[in-house]
Design a protein around this motif. Structure first.
Motif, PDB file in Angstrom:
ATOM      1  N   GLN A 134       0.981  -1.215   0.111  1.00 52.32           N
ATOM      2  CA  GLN A 134      -0.013  -0.009  -0.025  1.00 52.32           C
ATOM      3  C   GLN A 134       0.718   1.264  -0.008  1.00 52.32           C
TER       4      GLN A 134
ATOM      5  N   PHE B 119      -7.247   2.511   6.901  1.00 52.72           N
ATOM      6  CA  PHE B 119      -5.990   2.979   6.263  1.00 52.72           C
ATOM      7  C   PHE B 119      -5.184   4.000   7.208  1.00 52.72           C
TER       8      PHE B 119
ATOM      9  N   GLU C  98     -15.799  12.416  -0.211  1.00 52.14           N
ATOM     10  CA  GLU C  98     -15.666  12.854  -1.866  1.00 52.14           C
ATOM     11  C   GLU C  98     -14.125  12.710  -2.247  1.00 52.14           C
TER      12      GLU C  98
ATOM     13  N   ASN D 170     -13.014   8.954  -2.185  1.00 48.11           N
ATOM     14  CA  ASN D 170     -13.538   8.411  -3.371  1.00 48.11           C
ATOM     15  C   ASN D 170     -12.649   8.774  -4.614  1.00 48.11           C
TER      16      ASN D 170
ATOM     17  N   GLN E 169      -9.647   7.090  -4.422  1.00 45.95           N
ATOM     18  CA  GLN E 169      -9.690   5.483  -4.721  1.00 45.95           C
ATOM     19  C   GLN E 169      -9.815   5.171  -6.085  1.00 45.95           C
TER      20      GLN E 169
ATOM     21  N   PHE F 113      -6.543   5.311  -7.687  1.00 47.44           N
ATOM     22  CA  PHE F 113      -5.709   3.926  -7.241  1.00 47.44           C
ATOM     23  C   PHE F 113      -6.288   2.764  -8.200  1.00 47.44           C
TER      24      PHE F 113
ATOM     25  N   GLN G 254     -26.183  14.544   6.410  1.00 49.61           N
ATOM     26  CA  GLN G 254     -25.709  14.922   7.820  1.00 49.61           C
ATOM     27  C   GLN G 254     -25.011  14.245   8.597  1.00 49.61           C
TER      28      GLN G 254
ATOM     29  N   SER H 280     -23.724  15.070  -4.435  1.00 52.55           N
ATOM     30  CA  SER H 280     -23.500  14.281  -3.173  1.00 52.55           C
ATOM     31  C   SER H 280     -21.892  13.699  -3.120  1.00 52.55           C
ATOM     32  N   GLN H 281     -21.457  13.469  -1.959  1.00 50.77           N
ATOM     33  CA  GLN H 281     -19.981  12.924  -1.940  1.00 50.77           C
ATOM     34  C   GLN H 281     -19.981  11.585  -2.530  1.00 50.77           C
ATOM     35  N   TYR H 282     -21.041  11.085  -3.020  1.00 52.55           N
ATOM     36  CA  TYR H 282     -20.785   9.657  -3.696  1.00 52.55           C
ATOM     37  C   TYR H 282     -21.325   9.940  -5.122  1.00 52.55           C
ATOM     38  N   ASN H 283     -20.712  11.059  -5.768  1.00 50.97           N
ATOM     39  CA  ASN H 283     -20.980  11.361  -6.976  1.00 50.97           C
ATOM     40  C   ASN H 283     -20.240  10.525  -7.994  1.00 50.97           C
ATOM     41  N   LEU H 284     -19.186   9.645  -7.360  1.00 51.67           N
ATOM     42  CA  LEU H 284     -18.734   8.471  -8.339  1.00 51.67           C
ATOM     43  C   LEU H 284     -19.188   7.230  -7.787  1.00 51.67           C
TER      44      LEU H 284
ATOM     45  N   PRO I 146     -16.649   0.734  -9.588  1.00 54.56           N
ATOM     46  CA  PRO I 146     -16.120   1.075 -10.757  1.00 54.56           C
ATOM     47  C   PRO I 146     -16.515  -0.166 -11.872  1.00 54.56           C
TER      48      PRO I 146
ATOM     49  N   ARG J  28     -20.462  -0.088   1.922  1.00 51.67           N
ATOM     50  CA  ARG J  28     -19.175  -0.268   1.335  1.00 51.67           C
ATOM     51  C   ARG J  28     -18.533  -1.395   1.745  1.00 51.67           C
TER      52      ARG J  28
ATOM     53  N   ARG K 122     -12.353  -3.477  -4.127  1.00 51.19           N
ATOM     54  CA  ARG K 122     -11.025  -3.136  -3.382  1.00 51.19           C
ATOM     55  C   ARG K 122     -11.245  -2.499  -1.774  1.00 51.19           C
ATOM     56  N   LYS K 123     -10.392  -2.902  -0.850  1.00 45.28           N
ATOM     57  CA  LYS K 123     -10.590  -1.888   0.084  1.00 45.28           C
ATOM     58  C   LYS K 123      -9.592  -0.560  -0.017  1.00 45.28           C
ATOM     59  N   PHE K 124      -9.605   0.535   0.437  1.00 43.24           N
ATOM     60  CA  PHE K 124      -8.931   1.772   0.201  1.00 43.24           C
ATOM     61  C   PHE K 124      -7.583   1.454  -0.036  1.00 43.24           C
ATOM     62  N   GLY K 125      -7.061   1.752  -0.860  1.00 46.40           N
ATOM     63  CA  GLY K 125      -5.434   1.539  -1.584  1.00 46.40           C
ATOM     64  C   GLY K 125      -5.348   1.112  -2.680  1.00 46.40           C
TER      65      GLY K 125
END
Lengths: 295, 152
Positions: free
Chosen positions: A33, A74, A173, A176, A179, A182, B34, B73-77, B81, B138, B148-151
């Motif tokens: 990582q 992380f 955000e 995201n 990621q 990545f 919120q 929103s913060q989930y705009n992606l 993927p 998630r 995948r996990k973050f990273g």
């Protein structure tokens, strides 16, 4: 009796088969990582540590970004702890503070650093705080993710709370987007940089015709990179007679055996190529930065 | 003859009712988030019955969150993927999650915010308010190796 025997034998074979199958299943190699450090944004001639220690809003913003990483499981490198760990006193004496920032980034071993900025906006209609976060690849300088968010306006002097408000949603955000970068890196290879220079007293340069083909060295290097960069992707920032700088070079994420690909392997292959042209070279590696010196 | 027509109409409407839960539209609008790790949206639902329309709205919200992202929103992606590839590779998981109402595990609140209008043919039949636990969703996607996990 015969049936019972056959059943037991089949069960035994099946079980042993399963056992062997389990043994032969390769253990998945854990991906290495990137190490990430969250740092405060500083203007030229400003000292990062002093700025961070004197600005509570900035500390809140930095903590919020770090918290976002923690929530995703992380770990990040702690900037203040790392600065203390380094021989910072000596570094503090440096007159050029911009180079100090670079030095901290390089000495920290961070692959990615995240600059965080928190600005207070005062107006008659209420106060707000704007938070800006930007992630950079420490070696190539590529920007990986950028986000800006301003808190709603309140008639309040509680800027810490306003900073927290601005960070709401921003960090998620930001992570995201990071990621998704990545994912792109896993798909298209890691980003590395390569600098090729010549040792003092070297008898060749980039314009020299080397090997049997009669082509100049820089052309031959580019042709080699076309074949050996991951998916043939590389970008040359510039070539002079004495230097070639490849500012984006994609190397595979995993090797053919499924192990993590090491940049040293790429360096070794490149040196073999130079050797084939009758050139001796040395190499230095710093993270994903590769320095080749042709003797 | 009349009976035959009636029978055909009944079968057709039954089929439409079954299919309506799978209608996917982009009519999912961000409301707020919120509380960290959650998102509140309003989604349009289509269906012959109120229950079917609400389920369609819920499925629609999750489908958009997973494969398209929720603008504003913060989930705009998209959370997943390359959605087509993931859906083909993890068919069982997504069938359970979307078609067999597995998404209810991540639904914190679901309530119609409009009256059910079965007579409407062109527009949606119901507007549904939803609050989704995105963090748990998630983690579930990560634990099933869909994402995948973050990273790296």
């Amino acid at each position: 009796m015969n049936n019972t025997f056959s059943f037991c034998l089949s069960a035994l074979l099946l079980f042993s088969g399963k056992l062997f199958a389990q043994e032969s299943t390769p253990t998945p190699v854990k991906n290495i990582q990137p190490s990430i450090m969250v740092i405060p944004f500083v203007k030229e001639n400003q000292d990062m540590r002093t700025i961070l220690e004197s600005d509570i809003n900035l500390r809140v913003a930095v903590s919020k970004v770090k918290e976002g990483f923690d929530n995703r499981g992380f770990n990040t490198i702690d900037f203040r702890a790392r600065v203390k760990q380094l021989n910072n006193d000596k570094a503090m004496e440096l007159e050029n503070r911009t180079s100090l920032k670079q030095e901290i980034i390089e000495l920290s071993g961070a692959d990615i650093y995240i600059e965080t900025e928190a600005t207070i906006n005062r107006s008659s209609g209420g106060n707000s705080v704007t938070v800006i976060v930007t992630a950079y690849d420490a070696f190539s300088g590529f920007s990986l993710s950028n986000k800006v968010k301003t808190s709603p306006k309140f008639y309040s002097e509680n800027y810490e709370k306003l900073t927290e408000k601005a960070c709401e949603g921003l960090v998620e955000e930001f992570l995201n987007t990071l990621q998704s970068k990545f994912d792109e890196i896993v798909q298209n290879g890691r980003i590395a940089t390569m600098s090729i220079t010549f040792a003092e007293g070297s008898t060749v340069d980039m314009d020299a015709e080397v090997g049997d083909s009669g082509e100049i060295l820089s052309d031959q290097i580019e042709q080699w990179l076309e074949k050996n960069a991951y998916k043939g992707y590389f970008h040359t920032q510039g070539v002079t007679a004495t230097k070639m700088l490849v500012d984006e070079l994609r190397v595979p994420f995993k090797d053919d055996n499924g192990n993590n690909y090491r940049i040293s392997k790429f360096a070794s292959e490149f040196r073999q190529f130079l050797k084939g042209l009758g050139l001796e070279s040395t190499r230095d590696i710093q993270g994903n930065k590769l320095f080749i010196t042709i003797n | 003859m009349k009976v035959q027509y009636l029978l055909a109409a009944v079968i057709l409407s039954a089929l439409m009712a079954c299919n309506s839960s799978k209608i996917v539209t982009g009519e999912v609008n961000y409301i707020d988030s919120q509380e960290p790790g959650t998102i509140q949206v309003s989604a349009a639902g289509y269906g012959a019955t109120k229950k079917a329309a609400i389920e369609n709205a819920e499925r629609n919200a999750f489908y958009n969150l997973l494969f398209k992202g929720i603008p504003g929103s913060q989930y705009n992606l998209p959370m997943v993927p390359d959605g087509d590839k993931a859906q083909a590779k993890h068919k069982r998981y997504f069938t359970e999650l979307l078609d067999e109402a597995g998404y209810k595990r991540f639904m914190m609140h679901s309530e119609p915010n409009s009256a059910f209008r079965p007579q409407v043919r062109s527009g949606e039949n119901v507007q549904n308010y939803l609050k989704i636990d995105v963090t748990s969703l998630r983690r579930d996607l990560e634990s099933h190796q869909i994402i995948r996990k973050f990273g790296y």
